[in-house]
Design an enzyme around this catalytic site. Sequence first.
Site, PDB file in Angstrom:
ATOM      1  N   GLU A   1      34.801  59.809 -23.815  1.00 54.07           N
ATOM      2  CA  GLU A   1      35.185  60.390 -22.531  1.00 54.07           C
ATOM      3  C   GLU A   1      34.023  61.269 -22.107  1.00 54.07           C
ATOM      4  O   GLU A   1      33.822  62.351 -22.644  1.00 54.07           O
ATOM      5  CB  GLU A   1      36.460  61.220 -22.691  1.00 54.07           C
ATOM      6  CG  GLU A   1      37.673  60.444 -23.186  1.00 54.07           C
ATOM      7  CD  GLU A   1      38.342  59.633 -22.101  1.00 54.07           C
ATOM      8  OE1 GLU A   1      37.815  59.618 -20.971  1.00 54.07           O
ATOM      9  OE2 GLU A   1      39.386  59.021 -22.375  1.00 54.07           O
TER      10      GLU A   1
ATOM     11  N   HIS B   1      34.533  55.828 -20.925  1.00 56.95           N
ATOM     12  CA  HIS B   1      35.564  56.362 -20.038  1.00 56.95           C
ATOM     13  C   HIS B   1      35.105  57.684 -19.438  1.00 56.95           C
ATOM     14  O   HIS B   1      34.060  58.223 -19.797  1.00 56.95           O
ATOM     15  CB  HIS B   1      36.868  56.580 -20.807  1.00 56.95           C
ATOM     16  CG  HIS B   1      37.566  55.320 -21.179  1.00 56.95           C
ATOM     17  ND1 HIS B   1      38.570  54.767 -20.415  1.00 56.95           N
ATOM     18  CD2 HIS B   1      37.398  54.493 -22.238  1.00 56.95           C
ATOM     19  CE1 HIS B   1      38.990  53.646 -20.985  1.00 56.95           C
ATOM     20  NE2 HIS B   1      38.299  53.460 -22.099  1.00 56.95           N
TER      21      HIS B   1
ATOM     22  N   HIS C   1      38.630  50.239 -17.768  1.00 59.84           N
ATOM     23  CA  HIS C   1      39.327  49.890 -16.529  1.00 59.84           C
ATOM     24  C   HIS C   1      38.564  48.804 -15.772  1.00 59.84           C
ATOM     25  O   HIS C   1      37.722  48.120 -16.337  1.00 59.84           O
ATOM     26  CB  HIS C   1      39.594  51.138 -15.693  1.00 59.84           C
ATOM     27  CG  HIS C   1      40.166  52.253 -16.523  1.00 59.84           C
ATOM     28  ND1 HIS C   1      41.440  52.217 -17.052  1.00 59.84           N
ATOM     29  CD2 HIS C   1      39.599  53.414 -16.967  1.00 59.84           C
ATOM     30  CE1 HIS C   1      41.654  53.302 -17.770  1.00 59.84           C
ATOM     31  NE2 HIS C   1      40.553  54.046 -17.743  1.00 59.84           N
TER      32      HIS C   1
ATOM     33  N   GLU D   1      36.639  56.130 -11.827  1.00 63.52           N
ATOM     34  CA  GLU D   1      36.248  55.980 -13.226  1.00 63.52           C
ATOM     35  C   GLU D   1      35.716  54.577 -13.488  1.00 63.52           C
ATOM     36  O   GLU D   1      34.731  54.407 -14.221  1.00 63.52           O
ATOM     37  CB  GLU D   1      37.452  56.251 -14.129  1.00 63.52           C
ATOM     38  CG  GLU D   1      37.140  56.124 -15.608  1.00 63.52           C
ATOM     39  CD  GLU D   1      38.358  56.326 -16.494  1.00 63.52           C
ATOM     40  OE1 GLU D   1      38.196  56.224 -17.723  1.00 63.52           O
ATOM     41  OE2 GLU D   1      39.457  56.572 -15.952  1.00 63.52           O
TER      42      GLU D   1
END
Length: 318
Positions: free
Chosen positions: A282, A200, A108, A145
């Site tokens: 993650e 992430h 992101h 995030e």
Amino acid sequence: MSYVGPDFDPPQPRRPRRRPLTVAVAALVPGALLGWLVYEAVGGSGGDASEAVGTPSFSSSAPASPTAASTSAPKSTDDEKPSPTPSTSAPAASGPLKGKVVVIDPGHNPSNFQHTAEINKKVNIGTNWKECDTTGTSTNSGYTEAKFTLDVAHRLRTLLEKQGATVKLTQDGDRTYGPCVDERARIGNKAHADAVVSIHADGAGAGQRGFHVILPGSVHAGAADTRPIVASSADLGERIAGNFVRVTGSAPSNYVGDGTGLVTRKDLGGLNLSTVPKVFIECGNMRDTKDAAQLTSGAWRQKAAQGISEGIVSFLRG
């Protein structure tokens, strides 16, 4: 093998079972879990992750025309000063990873939320079309995030440079949005990276805890052909998962991966379009308060970076 850490709440209903893992996974990850149990016995703490499995960061949609990402450069909100994208370290004079190229892909972008029209435009990922990018998730207290991934990326870059690697970032908070998922893959491909890791943190439900590493499935459609990198990416992911358990004390996800910390997916453009070994990690679930307490800790983020780094070093040194 299924696993629930001693400080975890009972596992939530699982997503549909994933495809069987390789023998190498069975050999590596249980050993790492044994290390985790020893760690817990002497006072360690548990779990962390990011891109929501129920609602993946790169969600599916109907076809549309792809859009190129902007390259203008606002200031980063992170501790380190941004550099032009992709950010590249100077080659180290010596070290066990001299001559190796690692691309770190911080998931992101801190400014994506200001450019929703741009990031919602579609790009082709071979199998279908997906949004350019998403805003990512955040903790209940608002720690994003995107901020988390940049911080871990900076820490990871420092550790790998000390090992002699040349390190490139797909973005360093120095763009107005993105890059899009297809461009993220191209950055690693163009660099002829020896390894790419996309960082992430998940956005699953409360009580769903732990980390998981996402491996590319075998995809051959359109511009996507992961067949040459499936085995090497699995090796990279297994080594990262094992070292992440050992260094952070975090347990594998209690909601995907059947307790292995490994998940195979075919719907992520950043993996589908890669031609070099690549995985996602993650690091924990931002929407769970226990995981969030770790993800917001600088000391824990340093451990996360260390665990990922040691997995990459193990992979690159064979």
